[in-house]
Write a protein that holds these residues in place. Structure first.
Motif, PDB file in Angstrom:
ATOM      1  N   LEU A   1      14.239   9.785  43.901  1.00 47.46           N
ATOM      2  CA  LEU A   1      14.759  10.300  42.673  1.00 47.46           C
ATOM      3  C   LEU A   1      16.029   8.680  42.498  1.00 47.46           C
ATOM      4  CD1 LEU A   1      13.657  10.959  40.241  1.00 47.46           C
ATOM      5  CD2 LEU A   1      15.255  12.932  40.286  1.00 47.46           C
ATOM      6  N   VAL A   2      17.330   9.717  43.409  1.00 46.75           N
ATOM      7  CA  VAL A   2      18.296   8.847  43.113  1.00 46.75           C
ATOM      8  C   VAL A   2      18.565   7.501  43.245  1.00 46.75           C
ATOM      9  CG1 VAL A   2      20.641   8.274  44.014  1.00 46.75           C
ATOM     10  CG2 VAL A   2      19.639  11.298  43.438  1.00 46.75           C
ATOM     11  N   MET A   3      16.974   7.276  44.814  1.00 43.56           N
ATOM     12  CA  MET A   3      17.495   5.987  44.750  1.00 43.56           C
ATOM     13  C   MET A   3      16.850   5.572  43.399  1.00 43.56           C
ATOM     14  SD  MET A   3      16.131   5.691  48.656  1.00 43.56           S
ATOM     15  CE  MET A   3      15.366   3.960  49.239  1.00 43.56           C
TER      16      MET A   3
ATOM     17  N   VAL B   1      13.737  15.222  50.243  1.00 44.19           N
ATOM     18  CA  VAL B   1      13.139  13.817  50.350  1.00 44.19           C
ATOM     19  C   VAL B   1      13.109  13.030  48.822  1.00 44.19           C
ATOM     20  CG1 VAL B   1      10.586  12.998  50.265  1.00 44.19           C
ATOM     21  CG2 VAL B   1      11.386  14.381  52.311  1.00 44.19           C
ATOM     22  N   VAL B   2      12.586  14.098  48.059  1.00 37.48           N
ATOM     23  CA  VAL B   2      12.286  13.993  46.115  1.00 37.48           C
ATOM     24  C   VAL B   2      13.375  13.589  45.996  1.00 37.48           C
ATOM     25  CG1 VAL B   2      11.642  14.855  43.851  1.00 37.48           C
ATOM     26  CG2 VAL B   2       9.898  15.956  46.027  1.00 37.48           C
TER      27      VAL B   2
ATOM     28  N   VAL C   1      16.813   5.922  40.514  1.00 36.49           N
ATOM     29  CA  VAL C   1      17.595   5.269  38.994  1.00 36.49           C
ATOM     30  C   VAL C   1      18.321   4.890  39.646  1.00 36.49           C
ATOM     31  CG1 VAL C   1      18.997   7.308  37.598  1.00 36.49           C
ATOM     32  CG2 VAL C   1      16.878   8.087  38.830  1.00 36.49           C
ATOM     33  N   THR C   2      18.691   4.970  40.478  1.00 39.56           N
ATOM     34  CA  THR C   2      20.281   3.449  41.398  1.00 39.56           C
ATOM     35  C   THR C   2      20.019   2.293  40.929  1.00 39.56           C
ATOM     36  OG1 THR C   2      21.049   5.575  42.469  1.00 39.56           O
ATOM     37  CG2 THR C   2      21.835   3.199  42.419  1.00 39.56           C
ATOM     38  N   GLY C   3      18.402   2.203  41.325  1.00 46.58           N
ATOM     39  CA  GLY C   3      17.623   0.630  41.740  1.00 46.58           C
ATOM     40  C   GLY C   3      17.949   0.227  39.915  1.00 46.58           C
ATOM     41  N   MET C   4      16.776   1.080  39.354  1.00 53.58           N
ATOM     42  CA  MET C   4      16.903   1.281  37.702  1.00 53.58           C
ATOM     43  C   MET C   4      18.700  -0.073  37.090  1.00 53.58           C
ATOM     44  SD  MET C   4      13.876   3.280  36.305  1.00 53.58           S
ATOM     45  CE  MET C   4      14.145   4.675  36.895  1.00 53.58           C
ATOM     46  N   VAL C   5      19.500   1.371  37.299  1.00 51.46           N
ATOM     47  CA  VAL C   5      20.254   1.057  36.450  1.00 51.46           C
ATOM     48  C   VAL C   5      20.992  -0.633  37.160  1.00 51.46           C
ATOM     49  CG1 VAL C   5      23.245   1.987  37.069  1.00 51.46           C
ATOM     50  CG2 VAL C   5      21.557   3.361  36.474  1.00 51.46           C
ATOM     51  N   ILE C   6      20.770  -0.546  38.438  1.00 48.37           N
ATOM     52  CA  ILE C   6      21.481  -1.774  38.790  1.00 48.37           C
ATOM     53  C   ILE C   6      20.893  -3.009  37.949  1.00 48.37           C
ATOM     54  CG2 ILE C   6      21.806  -3.371  40.987  1.00 48.37           C
ATOM     55  CD1 ILE C   6      23.746  -1.047  40.726  1.00 48.37           C
ATOM     56  N   GLN C   7      19.481  -2.680  38.131  1.00 47.37           N
ATOM     57  CA  GLN C   7      18.576  -3.700  37.837  1.00 47.37           C
ATOM     58  C   GLN C   7      19.147  -4.588  36.008  1.00 47.37           C
ATOM     59  OE1 GLN C   7      14.463  -2.921  38.258  1.00 47.37           O
ATOM     60  NE2 GLN C   7      15.038  -4.585  40.029  1.00 47.37           N
ATOM     61  N   ALA C   8      19.279  -3.031  35.005  1.00 45.86           N
ATOM     62  CA  ALA C   8      19.951  -3.389  34.044  1.00 45.86           C
ATOM     63  C   ALA C   8      21.000  -4.108  34.245  1.00 45.86           C
ATOM     64  CB  ALA C   8      20.235  -1.890  33.772  1.00 45.86           C
ATOM     65  N   LEU C   9      22.089  -3.533  34.816  1.00 48.25           N
ATOM     66  CA  LEU C   9      23.640  -3.654  34.418  1.00 48.25           C
ATOM     67  C   LEU C   9      23.351  -5.583  35.092  1.00 48.25           C
ATOM     68  CD1 LEU C   9      25.594  -1.065  37.017  1.00 48.25           C
ATOM     69  CD2 LEU C   9      25.676  -2.129  33.696  1.00 48.25           C
ATOM     70  N   ALA C  10      22.754  -5.998  35.754  1.00 43.05           N
ATOM     71  CA  ALA C  10      22.646  -6.970  35.898  1.00 43.05           C
ATOM     72  C   ALA C  10      21.796  -8.653  35.023  1.00 43.05           C
ATOM     73  CB  ALA C  10      21.138  -7.074  37.828  1.00 43.05           C
ATOM     74  N   LYS C  11      21.039  -7.539  34.429  1.00 36.67           N
ATOM     75  CA  LYS C  11      19.780  -8.531  33.745  1.00 36.67           C
ATOM     76  C   LYS C  11      21.681  -8.402  32.604  1.00 36.67           C
ATOM     77  CE  LYS C  11      15.113  -7.260  34.343  1.00 36.67           C
ATOM     78  NZ  LYS C  11      14.228  -6.649  33.557  1.00 36.67           N
ATOM     79  N   LYS C  12      21.687  -7.378  31.969  1.00 38.35           N
ATOM     80  CA  LYS C  12      22.851  -7.165  31.033  1.00 38.35           C
ATOM     81  C   LYS C  12      24.561  -8.520  31.144  1.00 38.35           C
ATOM     82  CE  LYS C  12      26.013  -4.707  28.028  1.00 38.35           C
ATOM     83  NZ  LYS C  12      26.661  -3.257  28.087  1.00 38.35           N
ATOM     84  N   SER C  13      24.784  -8.498  32.754  1.00 41.88           N
ATOM     85  CA  SER C  13      25.579  -9.829  32.688  1.00 41.88           C
ATOM     86  C   SER C  13      25.552 -11.028  33.331  1.00 41.88           C
ATOM     87  CB  SER C  13      26.505  -9.338  34.240  1.00 41.88           C
ATOM     88  OG  SER C  13      25.219  -8.909  35.423  1.00 41.88           O
ATOM     89  N   GLY C  14      23.895 -10.944  32.971  1.00 43.58           N
ATOM     90  CA  GLY C  14      23.806 -12.309  33.031  1.00 43.58           C
ATOM     91  C   GLY C  14      23.268 -12.822  34.681  1.00 43.58           C
TER      92      GLY C  14
END
Length: 119
Positions: A98-100, A93-94, A102-115
């Motif tokens: 944690l994977v969910m 569960v933990v 981190v994956t969400g934060m990475v996707i948000q960062a990539l989305a912001k970076k790509s505009g």
């Protein structure tokens, strides 16, 4: 013959990952080395997606079958696992949360970076 050539490319990359695993004294699995080699080849243009697409699609389609032997192994080890069931469930569960996250934060960062817009 096309499928055999594509499978040969994938096997060669996997073999290169195994070689790196033997040569580099780091705790990195050979499959990760192989994936990094494949990524570098694809990004550099030395390997085109079309050169491995059909065989890759086939391997992804049959991937669920590859999980049957480990599942049977877990069923055979039930006596050992049952004593640690609570600890295993907590870890599952933990680590899933944690994977969910981190994956969400990475996707948000990539989305912001790509505009792109993230909600």
């Amino acid at each position: 013959m096309k499928y055999l050539a594509q499978f040969g490319i994938i096997i060669a990359i996997t073999f290169a990952g195994e070689l790196l695993n033997r040569l580099i004294p780091a705790p990195v699995p050979a499959s990760i080395y192989g994936l990094v080699i494949l990524l570098i080849l694809l990004l550099s243009g030395l390997l085109k997606v079309s050169q491995v697409k059909e065989t890759s699609d086939f391997l992804i389609a049959v991937m669920p079958i590859m999980f049957v032997p480990p599942a049977v192994g877990l069923m055979e080890s039930w006596g050992i696992l049952s004593g640690n069931l609570i600890a295993i469930l907590v870890i599952l569960v933990v680590s899933t949360i944690l994977v969910m996250a981190v994956t969400g934060m990475v996707i948000q960062a990539l989305a912001k970076k790509s505009g792109g817009e993230s909600k």
